[in-house]
Design an enzyme around this catalytic site. Sequence first.
Site, PDB file in Angstrom:
ATOM      1  N   GLY A  74       2.962  -1.147  -9.814  1.00 35.13           N
ATOM      2  CA  GLY A  74       3.144   0.184 -10.391  1.00 35.13           C
ATOM      3  C   GLY A  74       4.603   0.608 -10.296  1.00 35.13           C
ATOM      4  N   GLY A 133       8.536   2.899  -4.961  1.00 35.03           N
ATOM      5  CA  GLY A 133       8.545   3.043  -3.512  1.00 35.03           C
ATOM      6  C   GLY A 133       8.026   4.343  -2.962  1.00 35.03           C
ATOM      7  N   GLU A 149       7.665  -5.075  -2.109  1.00 34.31           N
ATOM      8  CA  GLU A 149       7.434  -5.120  -3.564  1.00 34.31           C
ATOM      9  C   GLU A 149       8.606  -5.799  -4.263  1.00 34.31           C
ATOM     10  OE1 GLU A 149       4.659  -1.180  -4.214  1.00 34.31           O
ATOM     11  OE2 GLU A 149       6.814  -0.924  -4.200  1.00 34.31           O
ATOM     12  N   LYS A 187       5.087   8.171 -16.364  1.00 34.74           N
ATOM     13  CA  LYS A 187       6.119   7.434 -15.609  1.00 34.74           C
ATOM     14  C   LYS A 187       7.350   7.122 -16.480  1.00 34.74           C
ATOM     15  CE  LYS A 187       3.415   7.239 -12.026  1.00 34.74           C
ATOM     16  NZ  LYS A 187       2.851   6.125 -11.342  1.00 34.74           N
TER      17      LYS A 187
HETATM   18  C1  5RP Z   1       4.586   1.997  -3.862  1.00 38.28           C
HETATM   19  C2  5RP Z   1       5.032   2.003  -5.281  1.00 38.28           C
HETATM   20  C3  5RP Z   1       4.004   2.329  -6.308  1.00 38.28           C
HETATM   21  O1  5RP Z   1       3.910   1.288  -7.202  1.00 38.28           O
HETATM   22  C4  5RP Z   1       4.427   3.593  -7.026  1.00 38.28           C
HETATM   23  O2  5RP Z   1       4.593   4.614  -6.087  1.00 38.28           O
HETATM   24  C5  5RP Z   1       3.397   4.006  -8.083  1.00 38.28           C
HETATM   25  O3  5RP Z   1       2.183   4.329  -7.466  1.00 38.28           O
HETATM   26  P1  5RP Z   1       0.930   4.817  -8.298  1.00 38.28           P
HETATM   27  O4  5RP Z   1       0.421   3.645  -9.056  1.00 38.28           O
HETATM   28  O5  5RP Z   1      -0.042   5.309  -7.249  1.00 38.28           O
HETATM   29  O6  5RP Z   1       1.377   5.937  -9.195  1.00 38.28           O
HETATM   30  O7  5RP Z   1       6.158   1.733  -5.622  1.00 38.28           O
HETATM   31  O8  5RP Z   1       5.636   1.665  -2.993  1.00 38.28           O
END
Ligand code: 5RP
Length: 231
Positions: A86, A99, A107, A125
């Site tokens: 993500g 993050g 990641e 996003k």
């Molecule tokens: C975690 C991340 C996640 O991928 C990012 O925060 C997106 O999260 P979500 O899919 O819950 O919106 O980088 O470290």
Amino acid sequence: MVWRESAKERAAVEAVKLVKDGFVLGIGAGSTVAYALREIARRIREEHINVLVISASSQTSQLARQYGIPLTSLEEHLHLDLDIDGADQIDKELNLIKGMGGALTREKIVASVSKTFVVVGDESKLTNTLGKNQPLPIEVLPFSLPFVMSEIKKIGGQPVLKKSSSGDSPFITDNGNYVLNADFGVIKNPWQLNRKLKSLPGVVETGLFLGMADMAIVGTERGIKILRKNQ
Ligand code: 5RP
């Protein structure tokens, strides 16, 4: 924004279509990849595909175990076929801020060793400019905290120490470190900012994932959008 959950799910399910029998997969962290794990488990169960997963966070590993998805490690597999993860922000060039879940360092390692890195998320996003209404997560060694905070302020950031879910203690990463969420406003030159941050002793990693993603699969209110690198 009720549509966001189904948009995340659509994006994750579409990404899992790229998984082939025998793949070694990287899986990041967060609510969107949780849908990807569920879909991988379904394909293992119903289509009998064989896959191995390297997980970028303890939470993801736990969920994978619950789904019965076999896990492996970088010791055993240093070259991954595909990484699905993500993001918190995605720009037009597929540069990312990641993050907010605190798993950025692992990641980034998993994305770095993957042949193809696919980022998944809902349309909220997407951004024209990284950093707009979005702090940048930075993993730091606990000992370095006062120094790194002061240096971040000197280069125009407003760092805030990430707290645990109970809110009364610092959040600790899977690597035993702290995370600063630093507001830089609109980040005009993410490459330069990343270089400056990475040159600070005590900074373990930044949430700027630059030039790394090959494809973004983005769930919209009714469908999906696919963005490719250099398109
Ligand atoms: C975690 C991340 C996640 O991928 C990012 O925060 C997106 O999260 P979500 O899919 O819950 O919106 O980088 O470290």
